[in-house]
Each structure stands twice: as structure tokens, then as C-alpha cells.
Enzyme design. Structure first.
Site, PDB file in Angstrom:
ATOM      1  N   HIS A  17       0.854  -1.196   0.000  1.00 35.06           N
ATOM      2  CA  HIS A  17       0.000   0.000   0.000  1.00 35.06           C
ATOM      3  C   HIS A  17       0.886   1.241   0.000  1.00 35.06           C
ATOM      4  O   HIS A  17       1.276   1.753   1.046  1.00 35.06           O
ATOM      5  CB  HIS A  17      -0.921  -0.015   1.230  1.00 35.06           C
ATOM      6  CG  HIS A  17      -2.030   0.983   1.165  1.00 35.06           C
ATOM      7  ND1 HIS A  17      -3.349   0.661   1.392  1.00 35.06           N
ATOM      8  CD2 HIS A  17      -2.030   2.315   0.892  1.00 35.06           C
ATOM      9  CE1 HIS A  17      -4.102   1.746   1.282  1.00 35.06           C
ATOM     10  NE2 HIS A  17      -3.314   2.769   0.981  1.00 35.06           N
ATOM     11  N   HIS A  19       1.159   4.974  -2.155  1.00 31.37           N
ATOM     12  CA  HIS A  19       0.665   5.919  -3.150  1.00 31.37           C
ATOM     13  C   HIS A  19       1.826   6.697  -3.763  1.00 31.37           C
ATOM     14  O   HIS A  19       2.645   7.273  -3.046  1.00 31.37           O
ATOM     15  CB  HIS A  19      -0.301   6.911  -2.503  1.00 31.37           C
ATOM     16  CG  HIS A  19      -1.607   6.307  -2.090  1.00 31.37           C
ATOM     17  ND1 HIS A  19      -2.692   6.240  -2.925  1.00 31.37           N
ATOM     18  CD2 HIS A  19      -1.992   5.721  -0.918  1.00 31.37           C
ATOM     19  CE1 HIS A  19      -3.709   5.655  -2.298  1.00 31.37           C
ATOM     20  NE2 HIS A  19      -3.307   5.327  -1.080  1.00 31.37           N
ATOM     21  N   ASP A  21       1.874   9.568  -5.365  1.00 28.12           N
ATOM     22  CA  ASP A  21       1.890  10.997  -5.050  1.00 28.12           C
ATOM     23  C   ASP A  21       2.067  11.274  -3.567  1.00 28.12           C
ATOM     24  O   ASP A  21       2.221  12.431  -3.169  1.00 28.12           O
ATOM     25  CB  ASP A  21       0.633  11.698  -5.581  1.00 28.12           C
ATOM     26  CG  ASP A  21      -0.648  10.945  -5.319  1.00 28.12           C
ATOM     27  OD1 ASP A  21      -0.584   9.863  -4.690  1.00 28.12           O
ATOM     28  OD2 ASP A  21      -1.721  11.419  -5.735  1.00 28.12           O
ATOM     29  N   HIS A 198     -10.053   1.052  -0.242  1.00 25.37           N
ATOM     30  CA  HIS A 198      -9.866   1.823   0.987  1.00 25.37           C
ATOM     31  C   HIS A 198     -11.149   1.738   1.806  1.00 25.37           C
ATOM     32  O   HIS A 198     -12.226   2.107   1.317  1.00 25.37           O
ATOM     33  CB  HIS A 198      -9.570   3.288   0.658  1.00 25.37           C
ATOM     34  CG  HIS A 198      -8.159   3.560   0.267  1.00 25.37           C
ATOM     35  ND1 HIS A 198      -7.605   3.110  -0.917  1.00 25.37           N
ATOM     36  CD2 HIS A 198      -7.168   4.247   0.905  1.00 25.37           C
ATOM     37  CE1 HIS A 198      -6.348   3.509  -1.001  1.00 25.37           C
ATOM     38  NE2 HIS A 198      -6.052   4.193   0.103  1.00 25.37           N
ATOM     39  N   GLU A 201     -11.232   3.361   7.377  1.00 26.47           N
ATOM     40  CA  GLU A 201     -10.218   4.369   7.743  1.00 26.47           C
ATOM     41  C   GLU A 201     -10.930   5.617   8.249  1.00 26.47           C
ATOM     42  O   GLU A 201     -10.801   5.996   9.408  1.00 26.47           O
ATOM     43  CB  GLU A 201      -9.342   4.694   6.534  1.00 26.47           C
ATOM     44  CG  GLU A 201      -8.296   5.774   6.788  1.00 26.47           C
ATOM     45  CD  GLU A 201      -7.593   6.210   5.518  1.00 26.47           C
ATOM     46  OE1 GLU A 201      -6.492   6.775   5.631  1.00 26.47           O
ATOM     47  OE2 GLU A 201      -8.140   6.007   4.417  1.00 26.47           O
TER      48      GLU A 201
END
Length: 337
Positions: A17, A19, A21, A198, A201
Site C-alpha cells: 500500500h 501511493h 503521489d 480503501h 479508515e
């Protein structure tokens, strides 16, 4: 000799996991900005404040604001290629033997530059990095139209096994619940795309339940599953893997403090858990630091670390040959302890 896991001498780590960016450090940002003639503060501390959250981060909404700038640097082919290559190099330096980089190609679209162009540029970054044991997860975004997200699925299908390894549904689940995207997730399943979501969370266990009901075999975060014993039983029985990201979860207030982190509870319930970075630059962390936080707080042993890493190998969106390589390297590391 201590039986506690030491991530700093391990070269068998896995990050499922991550990202793109959220992984652009100040050096990468400066390189991307230079080639695009984008002005930046000269002071690194000032730049770091632009791309990392402070202790005052109050929620996922605050956290996601940091992406506005970093995502703006990824809107052409050379930038995406460079970013993927540089982030992978950082991963190898951290002892990561397999990683899956996720990004939303639809956020890179501009006139004359399509989602497919973005994906091809990112795949080129994999190749320039040596294509070493990695894959791209293409993110659908809750905030975007159904047509945009369907296009992401179609492109993922086109390049599955050619650099792309799966898809994700990302964005603020508290505003756009997973239940609104059941048709999209079911379509991903129909196309034979491995997918993660996702969930759990910024929203509660119902968000995880919705994702699992649509066929998700992996859940990004999932920490709020702890409040629903029935859901935890389902996760364990169905072997749905949770992609835990401790520092990010603390930053977004998904968990109040590390002592309440649900690692041990999930393990005791037989839920497959993994350890990941999410956004290492935004959260000022790396994969070794994530492991060390958990080891310090929960006294993670070598045997437990082996089991968690094997969970990651089993859940990885890769072929059986690669999974076997990952398992062999994990066992080789811990058999020498």
C-alpha cells in the site's frame, strides 16, 4: 540474543500500500519541478511543510489536502516515468523486495494527455527502474464520474500483467461511502481484476463490510473493523487481508494512539495483516520505521514478522512464481535468525 524483529537488517520487506503521489520526497519533488519549470521554496523545511502533515492534522480530510501539490507534479509522461523510477529506487534502499505502487491515472489527465498515456508513462518508469518485482495498482476515485472510473478499469484490464497488477478505490469514504460503488467493484470482479478498497479508515466497519460483500480480497487500512466482532470473524474466515499503515492511521486519527492500534487484536482473531507505508513522505515515514513502531509497541517477534510478511506474499497481486520467490526469501531471512 533478542527474538524481536529488527527491520533494519531485513531485505525481505513488502509494501502493498504505497501511493505514488504520497511518496515524492523533497529531492524527487525538486527534480520533477525543475524539469517542468515549477518554482519551489529554496528552503527544504518550507518545502517539506508543503508535502508533509504536521502534528495538527485533524482528519483524513486534512491529510488529503497534501496531495493537491504532489499530484499536480504528475501531469505529463516524463514526470510520471521519473517519479515511478525514483520512488522504486527509494523502496529498494529500504530493503523492500516487492512493492505495489498505486496512483490514479485520471488525476493526470489534461488536454492531449489521457489516462492510457499516464499508465504507459508509469509502466516506462517500472522498466527504467529495472522492472524489479513490482506492479502498478490503478486507483478509481470516489470523487470522479462513473465513466472516468470505468475507463480506469478498462485500461487496467488492457495492461494487466504488463505492468499493471490490480485496481483500487480511493478517496474519502466518509463523504462517498463504499456502498455507492458496488457496481464499479462488481465490474472489476467481472473483468478479472484483482482489487483492493480503501475502507475502515475514515468510516466504520460498514465500509469494510460493503467492500468485502463486493468481492474485495484486500482492504486498505480497515482498522475500524475492530469495533465489529462479526466482521472480524468474516475477515478471518474469508482470509481478507488488511493493508495496515500505522503512521498514516495515526495522522488521520483513524486510531487515537499507537497503544490502541489493533494489530494484536486482528492477529489474535486470525485476520491476515500486513505492514505498509501508505504515504511515506506525507507521513514522514518509511517501511522500516513502520515496522519498528509496531515492534517497539507490541514486541513483534521474528516468528510473528515472518507470518505477517508471508501474509503479504500471499496477498500480493502477482503470479504464483513471484509469490514463491517472495516466500522463499522470507523463509531464508528468518531461518538464519
Amino acid at each position: 540474543m533478542s527474538n524481536l524483529f529488527n527491520p533494519y537488517n531485513a531485505n525481505c520487506l513488502i509494501d502493498l500500500h504505497l501511493h505514488l503521489d504520497g511518496a515524492l520526497d523533497t529531492d524527487i519533488v525538486r527534480e520533477l519541478a525543475a524539469v517542468q519549470h515549477i518554482p519551489l521554496p529554496e528552503d527544504d523545511n518550507e518545502l517539506r511543510a508543503m508535502i508533509s502533515v504536521s502534528s495538527g492534522c485533524r482528519s483524513l480530510t486534512d491529510y488529503l489536502e497534501k496531495f493537491d501539490f504532489t499530484t499536480s507534479l504528475l501531469r505529463n509522461g516524463p514526470a510520471l516515468t521519473l517519479a515511478v523510477r525514483r520512488v522504486l529506487e527509494r523502496q529498494w534502499e529500504q530493503g523492500v523486495m516487492y512493492t505495489e505502487i498505486r496512483f490514479a491515472p485520471l488525476l493526470s489527465v489534461r488536454e492531449g494527455f489521457s489516462q492510457e498515456d499516464a499508465v504507459l508513462a508509469a509502466i516506462q518508469g517500472l522498466k527504467e527502474a529495472g522492472d524489479r518485482h513490482t506492479g502498478l495498482i490503478l486507483c478509481c476515485m470516489r470523487s470522479r464520474s462513473g465513466d472516468d472510473n470505468l475507463e480506469t478499469l478498462e485500461i487496467a484490464k488492457r495492461y494487466l500483467g504488463k505492468g499493471v497488477c490490480g485496481v483500487d478505490l480511493a478517496g474519502n469514504e466518509a463523504i462517498w461511502p463504499n456502498a455507492l460503488f458496488s457496481s464499479l467493484l462488481l465490474k472489476a470482479g467481472e473483468l478479472g481484476l484483482p482489487f483492493t478498497v480503501h475502507a475502515g479508515e475514515a468510516a466504520g466497519p460498514e465500509s469494510v463490510e460493503a467492500a468485502v460483500s463486493c468481492g474485495a480480497r484486500r482492504i486498505g487500512h480497515g482498522v475500524r473493523s475492530i469495533s465489529d466482532p462479526a466482521l472480524m470473524r468474516r475477515l478471518a474466515e474469508s482470509r481478507v487481508t488488511l493493508e495496515l499503515c500505522p503512521t498514516s492511521n495515526l495522522d488521520t486519527k483513524a486510531v487515537s494512539d499507537l497503544s490502541h492500534y489493533p494489530l494484536r487484536t486482528f492477529m489474535e482473531h486470525g485476520i491476515p495483516v500486513t505492514v505498509n507505508t501508505d504515504d511515506p513522505v506525507i507521513s514522514a515515514t518509511d517501511i522500516r520505521r513502520e515496522w519498528q513502531l509496531l515492534t517497539d509497541e507490541f514486541s513483534v517477534t521474528n516468528d510473528e514478522a515472518r507470518a505477517i510478511l508471508l501474509n503479504a506474499a500471499d496477498a500480493a497481486f502477482c503470479d504464483d512464481t513471484e509469490k514463491a520467490r517472495l516466500r522463499d526469501k522470507i523463509h531464508a531471512h528468518f531461518d538464519n535468525k
